[in-house]
Scaffold this active site. Sequence first.
Site, PDB file in Angstrom:
ATOM      1  N   TRP A   1       1.751   1.349  -3.407  1.00  0.00           N
ATOM      2  CA  TRP A   1       1.480   2.040  -4.088  1.00  0.00           C
ATOM      3  C   TRP A   1       1.245   3.723  -4.548  1.00  0.00           C
ATOM      4  O   TRP A   1       0.715   4.050  -5.225  1.00  0.00           O
ATOM      5  CB  TRP A   1      -0.325   1.325  -3.888  1.00  0.00           C
ATOM      6  CG  TRP A   1      -1.279   1.783  -5.102  1.00  0.00           C
ATOM      7  CD1 TRP A   1      -1.516   1.782  -5.775  1.00  0.00           C
ATOM      8  CD2 TRP A   1      -2.492   2.562  -4.467  1.00  0.00           C
ATOM      9  NE1 TRP A   1      -3.260   1.873  -6.255  1.00  0.00           N
ATOM     10  CE2 TRP A   1      -3.391   3.330  -5.686  1.00  0.00           C
ATOM     11  CE3 TRP A   1      -2.058   4.434  -3.502  1.00  0.00           C
ATOM     12  CZ2 TRP A   1      -4.455   3.940  -5.506  1.00  0.00           C
ATOM     13  CZ3 TRP A   1      -3.212   5.249  -3.773  1.00  0.00           C
ATOM     14  CH2 TRP A   1      -4.174   5.191  -4.951  1.00  0.00           C
ATOM     15  N   HIS A   2       1.395   4.138  -3.251  1.00  0.00           N
ATOM     16  CA  HIS A   2       1.144   5.328  -2.765  1.00  0.00           C
ATOM     17  C   HIS A   2       2.048   6.330  -4.049  1.00  0.00           C
ATOM     18  O   HIS A   2       2.520   8.008  -3.730  1.00  0.00           O
ATOM     19  CB  HIS A   2       1.556   6.152  -1.705  1.00  0.00           C
ATOM     20  CG  HIS A   2      -0.405   6.100  -0.775  1.00  0.00           C
ATOM     21  ND1 HIS A   2      -0.722   5.342  -0.514  1.00  0.00           N
ATOM     22  CD2 HIS A   2      -1.670   6.427  -0.686  1.00  0.00           C
ATOM     23  CE1 HIS A   2      -1.939   4.858  -0.005  1.00  0.00           C
ATOM     24  NE2 HIS A   2      -2.195   6.468  -0.416  1.00  0.00           N
ATOM     25  N   GLY A   3       3.513   6.114  -3.409  1.00  0.00           N
ATOM     26  CA  GLY A   3       4.429   6.240  -4.622  1.00  0.00           C
ATOM     27  C   GLY A   3       5.209   6.069  -4.551  1.00  0.00           C
ATOM     28  O   GLY A   3       5.730   5.528  -3.727  1.00  0.00           O
TER      29      GLY A   3
ATOM     30  N   PHE B   1      -0.827   9.273  -7.764  1.00  0.00           N
ATOM     31  CA  PHE B   1      -1.312   8.627  -7.354  1.00  0.00           C
ATOM     32  C   PHE B   1      -1.567   7.459  -8.372  1.00  0.00           C
ATOM     33  O   PHE B   1      -1.322   6.430  -8.221  1.00  0.00           O
ATOM     34  CB  PHE B   1      -1.569   7.859  -5.783  1.00  0.00           C
ATOM     35  CG  PHE B   1      -0.588   8.956  -4.975  1.00  0.00           C
ATOM     36  CD1 PHE B   1       0.606   9.272  -4.563  1.00  0.00           C
ATOM     37  CD2 PHE B   1      -1.739   9.173  -4.048  1.00  0.00           C
ATOM     38  CE1 PHE B   1       0.871   9.645  -3.785  1.00  0.00           C
ATOM     39  CE2 PHE B   1      -1.140  10.481  -3.489  1.00  0.00           C
ATOM     40  CZ  PHE B   1      -0.277  10.303  -3.046  1.00  0.00           C
TER      41      PHE B   1
ATOM     42  N   SER C   1       1.124  -1.477   0.253  1.00  0.00           N
ATOM     43  CA  SER C   1       0.494  -0.025  -0.103  1.00  0.00           C
ATOM     44  C   SER C   1       0.739   1.493  -0.023  1.00  0.00           C
ATOM     45  O   SER C   1       0.832   2.349  -0.851  1.00  0.00           O
ATOM     46  CB  SER C   1      -1.022  -0.202   1.314  1.00  0.00           C
ATOM     47  OG  SER C   1      -1.854   1.600   1.324  1.00  0.00           O
TER      48      SER C   1
END
Lengths: 484, 306
Positions: free
Chosen positions: A326-328, A484, A323
């Site tokens: 996923w955000h960066g 994102f 996760s």
Amino acid sequence: MLFNSLEFIIFLPIVFLLYWFVFRGRRWQNVLIVIASYIFYGWWDWRFLLLIAFTSFCSFWSGLLLEKYEGRRRSQKLISAANITINLAILGVFKYFNFFVENLDVLFRSLFNYQLDWVTMKIILPVGISFYTFQALSYTIDVYQKKLPATHDIIEFFAYISFFPQLVAGPIERATNLLPQFQRQRHFDYAKSIDGCRQMLWGFVKKLLIADNCAGVVNEYWGNFQDLSGVSLFMLSILFGFQIYCDFSGYSDIAIGCARLFGFNLMRNFDFPFFSRSIPEFWRRWHISLTTWFRDYIYFPLGGSRGNKWIVVRNTYIVWGVSGLWHGASWHFVCWGLFHATLLAIYNLLGINTKYEHVVAYNRYLPNLKETAQMAVTSILIVFSWIIFRSETMAQVGDYLYYMFTNPFFGDNKMIRKWVIWSSLMMIVEWIQRDKQHALQFPSVRPFSYAFVRWAIYVALICASYVAYVVNIEDDNTFIYFQF
Amino acid sequence: MKRFLIKVLLLVIIAFTIILIINVFMLLSKDRFSCYSHERNVALAYERLVALRDTNKIVIIAGSNAGFGINSRLIKQAFHMPVVNTATHGGIGVRMQFEMYNDLLREGDVVIFCPEYGAGEARLYGESTLVRILSTHLPQAYSKFSLAQWVHALKYIGIHYREAHKHRKSKEFDGPYSAKAINEYGDIEWKRAHQDTISCYNISSLIDKELVAYYKYVHATTKKRGIRLLFLPPTLLGSNYHKDAAQIEEWAVYLKQNGIPLQAEPSKYAFHDSLYYDTPYHMTSVGADLRTEVMINDMARLLKGL
């Protein structure tokens, strides 16, 4: 095309009128949605369209193949694996290639004194790639798991992937929820449309009035925080919390409201997360579409909460590591994910992972002492996690915390204080409305039962948002989650 | 559906009307900082031109390169005509620099037109500075706005309002940028010494069809009314000029091809860096005198028999 742009204000009514008056019939309406969505997305860069079309086509085709090989589980496994690999490879190249090469370069330099930096490419990150890729993956997995039959209509599938209200920043829809809506005849629903407009308005208020103004203050002081007092630094991270919440939930409100105008129901993405009594509850209320995506497609296949506590902890760390990534493509996002994994693991191990049936202070105006303490602890932990999220590097996180605890504790910063107070006023409105879908669902009591009161509120909010928009027009006001 | 559309339309009309009123309110708010700054010259120049309406005069129209780079007293001594230096800020945009005063020009006047180098909408229609200056000093000039100018200016209304709000406690100040520095002609007359911090502008391309079309219009309208227009190059920091000489030369050729030739060599108006105050267009007091001498020579050549 941004929601908060003049282009969108013109685009939306045109598409709405064409949708209900010209493109009548389900199929034609789906065609219009695809065209409108591709215009909406191509407004940034038409080259992005090739990518989304390719992703859509691969997933559509894999669905057909999965159906063709019905009963041959091994072939189906190969097909879905191939499609997942293609989608993740595209995501990997566009989002993570440079991150991995840079880290590999550091590794090679330290181990073999060999430079790899020539491998780095100039890659533009297509807006919202993570969102639509996850949506495409959801379809393939759901078809593979037989939760949904494969669609044979390429138009409705392309419409499902590219549906413009939620294309670039979610909610990340499941094929099981959204695709059947493209397969049904839609009818105009007055009440649903009016409520959609209200939800859009509340989304714009949050974005333009709160998020963009907070952004001005946060951007000014973040990275330039050496001289701020401990209190101001703490308040600055609270302010970032307000900014990201109003920015992202504002986008979701606009998306959900906009979809309702076209007869669609998108899933709820935020459920007043700042009134959570624990970290697990916070994550059941924040970015719900992503959290449940990870839960359904990663956490559960890993075993979920079955097995002993250590397996659960392991699974939590895996999911939150992913996760974070996923955000960066950055280590501080990974650390942010792992920080939350740690908190969730602690809550799990201590057995305080309560699933609350009702919102906090249900049927009461104010929370009791226990609830207040729970919310305060949760908020403080979340505020610390925003420091990791907002910083650009882990070194900056260290500096921020260092100054927060070593600078003089008391000391006022007028701008930060001012916007914390304004944002808190907005939170009071949300507190009052916390059992509703959004804050503009008025109760049917006086004075809200009078139409002129409701209209006065709408007009005041539109005008206030307009003023906030024009005074911040020079700033970069794109939505945070677009990256994102 | 009909009920929905009527309701939405009604809400849009009400909101739009109020937004219009808000815009007028924001547009007409005054910037206190601007009140005390050299930007006041816009209004002072207007008053001087009204007073000289029936007299032949020399009018300087430009951005701050002329405000901070001309000694009008020397021009008056050389040509024995009253001089009005309207040059205040490049951010006003070429169009309004001319339109604000166009009606006050008369047959026999001499207009020295030397806008700064640059291209694009901002050069022609101005920046947020225009809204700030007009709202604060000369709101009646909004009547000169064209539709295109309004469309361009709309996005600056909010910025102006924010700045005006920020400056609401501004106090009177001294220095070359203050209103106190403006002399009776409209020049900045405050001792200015060279500062070492000047950085060059990046002049990429100066070819701009819309801007040239406007220059043509200025050329034609002044000619028609018997006004002598002298289109002279602006002054520019020597090193900046040498860096961008090719673009400036290309621009001069382009103007000539369009029938509006520059009436002096741009290189003559690029002086040694030490003669500039704080930007590539703002000269020191000594630099302004030198530039004026060059200008007087060019004017004498161009205005033979005046």
